[in-house]
Design an enzyme around this catalytic site. Structure first.
Site, short mmCIF file in Angstrom:
data_model
loop_
_atom_site.label_atom_id
_atom_site.label_comp_id
_atom_site.label_asym_id
_atom_site.label_seq_id
_atom_site.Cartn_x
_atom_site.Cartn_y
_atom_site.Cartn_z
N ARG A 158 40.42 45.29 -1.55
CA ARG A 158 39.64 45.01 -2.74
C ARG A 158 39.56 43.54 -2.89
O ARG A 158 40.09 42.70 -2.16
CB ARG A 158 40.51 45.30 -3.98
CG ARG A 158 41.75 44.60 -4.31
CD ARG A 158 42.25 44.81 -5.61
NE ARG A 158 43.39 44.18 -5.71
CZ ARG A 158 43.60 42.96 -5.99
NH1 ARG A 158 42.78 42.10 -6.10
NH2 ARG A 158 45.19 42.47 -6.44
N ASP A 190 49.12 30.59 -4.46
CA ASP A 190 48.27 31.87 -5.09
C ASP A 190 46.74 30.92 -5.43
O ASP A 190 46.20 30.51 -4.57
CB ASP A 190 48.80 32.52 -6.09
CG ASP A 190 48.00 33.69 -6.77
OD1 ASP A 190 46.95 33.88 -6.31
OD2 ASP A 190 49.03 34.60 -7.09
CA CA Z 1 45.17 35.29 -7.04
#
Ligand code: CA
Length: 296
Positions: free
Chosen positions: A103, A202
């Site tokens: 995804r 992240d």
């Molecule tokens: Ca992320």
């Protein structure tokens, strides 16, 4: 009153897996997303309203579109979102993209207005299955990287000559030489190595001093780094472990908005982190730079 470096919760802004913070200069709104909740949000700091758009499938990232509305990287591929009607219109399936196994995840526009977004595998396997895709203003789509595990933070140096990219399990920020005229990237190298005790890198954003901010998943904060030396410059602690993305916003770009997640936490962890999933804001003493919009 909180000190300038004390993050505050933004009221009434909660997600399961909050992500994708980006400031829309034209609208003076913050866009952000809930990947698991399949929603895109438009937060207005002037009124406190946080409008939610149900986009019908997992959403990996959101960017403004120069002609109006938003561009999305959904589970299945790129799409447009009309902010008045809420209508989602998918683009053709990107090359080499199989939604049965991957995804879309994080992404941003480059200085020339091309939309870059990467993918991640839905199940763990022996080989990284993700890609980094590029959607150009003419609608053409290009696979820019293969063998990506979890495509995450992406950004550009202020001189528009370097692309920074995070493939989370590598615990690094990598740099490429970036050609703004063609969108080509070459000469990959690691510029920041994240120690394990800081969590996993992240989402990311660049500030007005050309330093890079990285949200630390399972790291209880956001970190600021010098990508030319690899040095950790600053850490802003948060009361939640899963810190997922950050973006400078407000009209002066002096406020860092930070998303977080409650997905995957145990009941015990949730009890210890009642604000997990909330949107936070902090004024870290440095300004951001405007995010680029999709020019197609
Ligand atoms: Ca992320």
């Amino acid at each position: 009153m909180a000190s300038p470096c004390e993050p505050e919760q933004v009221p009434d802004c909660r997600a399961i897996l909050g992500e994708g913070a980006i400031w829309n200069r034209a609208l003076e709104r913050l866009h952000w997303i809930d990947i698991e909740g399949r929603r895109v949000f438009t937060y207005d700091p002037a009124t406190g309203e946080n409008r939610a758009y149900d986009v019908g499938q997992k959403v990996g990232t959101v960017v403004p579109r120069a002609r109006g509305g938003l561009m999305l990287a959904l589970h299945e591929g790129f799409a447009t979102l009309d902010l008045d009607s809420g209508r989602v219109a998918p683009l053709p399936r990107p090359p080499e993209h199989d939604p049965a196994i991957v995804r879309f995840n994080d992404g941003k526009c480059d200085p020339a207005g091309r939309f870059w977004a990467g993918t991640m595998a839905l199940v763990k396997g022996p080989k990284p299955l993700g890609r980094l895709h590029r959607l150009d203003a003419d609608g053409s789509m290009h696979v820019m990287l293969r063998d990506v595990a979890t495509s995450n933070g992406i950004g550009w140096s202020l001189d528009r000559r370097t692309l920074y990219f995070i493939d989370t399990p590598l615990r690094r920020v990598d740099a490429f030489n970036y050609d703004d005229a063609t969108g080509a990237i070459t000469s990959r190298r690691a510029v920041i190595t994240v120690p394990p005790d800081l969590g996993r890198p992240d989402g990311s954003t660049i500030d007005a001093e050309d330093m890079i901010w990285v949200a630390m998943f399972e790291g209880w904060g956001v970190t600021r780094w010098n990508p030319r030396t690899g040095e950790l410059l600053q850490t802003i602690r948060l009361p939640v472990a899963r810190v997922t993305s950050c973006a400078f916003g407000a009209p002066d770009l002096d406020t860092l908005y930070i998303t977080s997640a409650r997905a995957g936490l145990t009941d015990e962890q949730l009890a210890a982190q009642p604000l997990a999933g909330c949107l936070f804001k902090v004024r870290p003493g440095v300004r951001g730079v405007p995010a680029f919009a999709y020019q197609g």
